[in-house]
Motif scaffolding. Structure first.
Motif, PDB file in Angstrom:
ATOM      1  N   GLY A  95       0.820  -1.213   0.000  1.00  0.00           N
ATOM      2  CA  GLY A  95       0.000   0.000   0.000  1.00  0.00           C
ATOM      3  C   GLY A  95       0.854   1.263   0.000  1.00  0.00           C
ATOM      4  N   LEU A  96       1.927   1.257   0.787  1.00  0.00           N
ATOM      5  CA  LEU A  96       2.822   2.414   0.810  1.00  0.00           C
ATOM      6  C   LEU A  96       3.520   2.609  -0.536  1.00  0.00           C
ATOM      7  N   LEU A  97       3.900   1.511  -1.186  1.00  0.00           N
ATOM      8  CA  LEU A  97       4.523   1.620  -2.511  1.00  0.00           C
ATOM      9  C   LEU A  97       3.541   2.172  -3.537  1.00  0.00           C
ATOM     10  N   VAL A  98       2.304   1.679  -3.517  1.00  0.00           N
ATOM     11  CA  VAL A  98       1.284   2.189  -4.440  1.00  0.00           C
ATOM     12  C   VAL A  98       1.040   3.674  -4.166  1.00  0.00           C
ATOM     13  N   TYR A  99       0.932   4.029  -2.898  1.00  0.00           N
ATOM     14  CA  TYR A  99       0.723   5.423  -2.528  1.00  0.00           C
ATOM     15  C   TYR A  99       1.877   6.299  -3.030  1.00  0.00           C
ATOM     16  N   ALA A 100       3.114   5.836  -2.849  1.00  0.00           N
ATOM     17  CA  ALA A 100       4.279   6.599  -3.318  1.00  0.00           C
ATOM     18  C   ALA A 100       4.226   6.769  -4.835  1.00  0.00           C
ATOM     19  N   GLY A 101       3.837   5.717  -5.559  1.00  0.00           N
ATOM     20  CA  GLY A 101       3.724   5.809  -7.018  1.00  0.00           C
ATOM     21  C   GLY A 101       2.666   6.806  -7.446  1.00  0.00           C
ATOM     22  N   VAL A 102       1.513   6.763  -6.801  1.00  0.00           N
ATOM     23  CA  VAL A 102       0.429   7.704  -7.126  1.00  0.00           C
ATOM     24  C   VAL A 102       0.874   9.131  -6.859  1.00  0.00           C
ATOM     25  N   MET A 103       1.535   9.358  -5.738  1.00  0.00           N
ATOM     26  CA  MET A 103       2.011  10.702  -5.411  1.00  0.00           C
ATOM     27  C   MET A 103       3.057  11.175  -6.421  1.00  0.00           C
ATOM     28  N   VAL A 136       3.391  10.208  -9.647  1.00  0.00           N
ATOM     29  CA  VAL A 136       2.703  10.487 -10.905  1.00  0.00           C
ATOM     30  C   VAL A 136       1.910  11.789 -10.797  1.00  0.00           C
ATOM     31  N   SER A 137       1.234  11.993  -9.681  1.00  0.00           N
ATOM     32  CA  SER A 137       0.464  13.218  -9.468  1.00  0.00           C
ATOM     33  C   SER A 137       1.374  14.441  -9.481  1.00  0.00           C
ATOM     34  N   GLY A 138       2.539  14.340  -8.862  1.00  0.00           N
ATOM     35  CA  GLY A 138       3.485  15.452  -8.844  1.00  0.00           C
ATOM     36  C   GLY A 138       4.000  15.793 -10.229  1.00  0.00           C
ATOM     37  N   VAL A 139       4.311  14.755 -11.025  1.00  0.00           N
ATOM     38  CA  VAL A 139       4.782  14.977 -12.397  1.00  0.00           C
ATOM     39  C   VAL A 139       3.681  15.625 -13.222  1.00  0.00           C
ATOM     40  N   ARG A 140       2.452  15.137 -13.091  1.00  0.00           N
ATOM     41  CA  ARG A 140       1.316  15.689 -13.835  1.00  0.00           C
ATOM     42  C   ARG A 140       1.085  17.161 -13.477  1.00  0.00           C
ATOM     43  N   ASP A 141       1.157  17.487 -12.186  1.00  0.00           N
ATOM     44  CA  ASP A 141       0.974  18.879 -11.758  1.00  0.00           C
ATOM     45  C   ASP A 141       2.066  19.780 -12.324  1.00  0.00           C
ATOM     46  N   ARG A 142       3.312  19.292 -12.348  1.00  0.00           N
ATOM     47  CA  ARG A 142       4.396  20.106 -12.900  1.00  0.00           C
ATOM     48  C   ARG A 142       4.203  20.335 -14.389  1.00  0.00           C
ATOM     49  N   ARG A 143       3.752  19.310 -15.099  1.00  0.00           N
ATOM     50  CA  ARG A 143       3.506  19.473 -16.545  1.00  0.00           C
ATOM     51  C   ARG A 143       2.427  20.505 -16.800  1.00  0.00           C
TER      52      ARG A 143
END
Length: 194
Positions: free
Chosen positions: A158-166, A168-175
């Motif tokens: 769950g922590l790994l999935v959460y880290a991945g989602v965060m 991806v979300s950070g990259v998307r926000d920067r784009r």
């Protein structure tokens, strides 16, 4: 995005990071440190050591040589040598057996009126309490070996999935921010003449 939306996102990220650090810290205290130092996490099941170690506390017991145990230490020992039942009580005195001369310990729970019935022999000692974490003993007691294994795997996943989602979300926000900044608005045309 509005300032309020940005503020809520920042609060959410802060709470998420805080929760992640809390879970990691608890994991280090209850699993990592004992594994590295040879300590053993155990649960306090009764109120005999209240208020210093109330029922439900998780204690980490470190192996302690017999000659290093002092009066005032909280000692974990086998009720009977070779048996799995453990007791965690405070050492109140160090005495010599009158027949053999062997040093033994008198122990007593902080909340108990009288000392334990039998002195503790060196062969019974498992170690002394190094530190305690309140309330986690209930979780430790609830989870047996197999349940603990799948729960640790589930939490880690769950922590790994959460880290991945965060991530991806950070990259998307920067784009989005970069794309929005690169789009320039046309300059207003001013008319000449008239």
């Amino acid at each position: 995005m509005t300032a309020a939306t940005e503020a809520w996102k920042a609060i959410g990220r802060g709470l998420s990071a805080g929760l992640l650090l809390l879970v990691l810290g608890i994991g280090v205290l209850t699993i990592g440190v004992p594994a590295v130092t040879g300590g053993v996490p155990l649960s306090i099941l009764t109120g005999s050591m209240s208020p210093s170690l109330p029922a439900g506390s998780l204690v980490v017991v470190k192996p302690t040589p017999f000659d290093e145990v002092q009066v005032g230490d909280v000692l974990t020992y086998q009720l009977e040598s070779g048996q799995p039942t453990l007791v965690t009580h405070r050492v109140t005195a160090r005495v010599a057996d009158s027949a053999t001369g062997e040093t033994r310990f008198i122990t007593q729970g902080d909340a108990n009126e009288v000392a334990d019935a039998e002195p503790v022999r060196p062969v019974q000692i498992r170690g002394t309490v190094w530190y305690a974490v309140p309330l986690l003993g209930w979780a430790n007691q609830f989870l047996d070996g197999s349940a603990r294994q799948w729960l640790v795997a589930l939490v880690a996943g769950g922590l790994l999935v959460y880290a991945g989602v965060m991530a991806v979300s950070g990259v998307r926000d920067r784009r989005r921010t970069t794309d929005a900044a690169s789009v320039t608005e046309p300059e207003p045309v001013t008319g000449v003449g008239g």
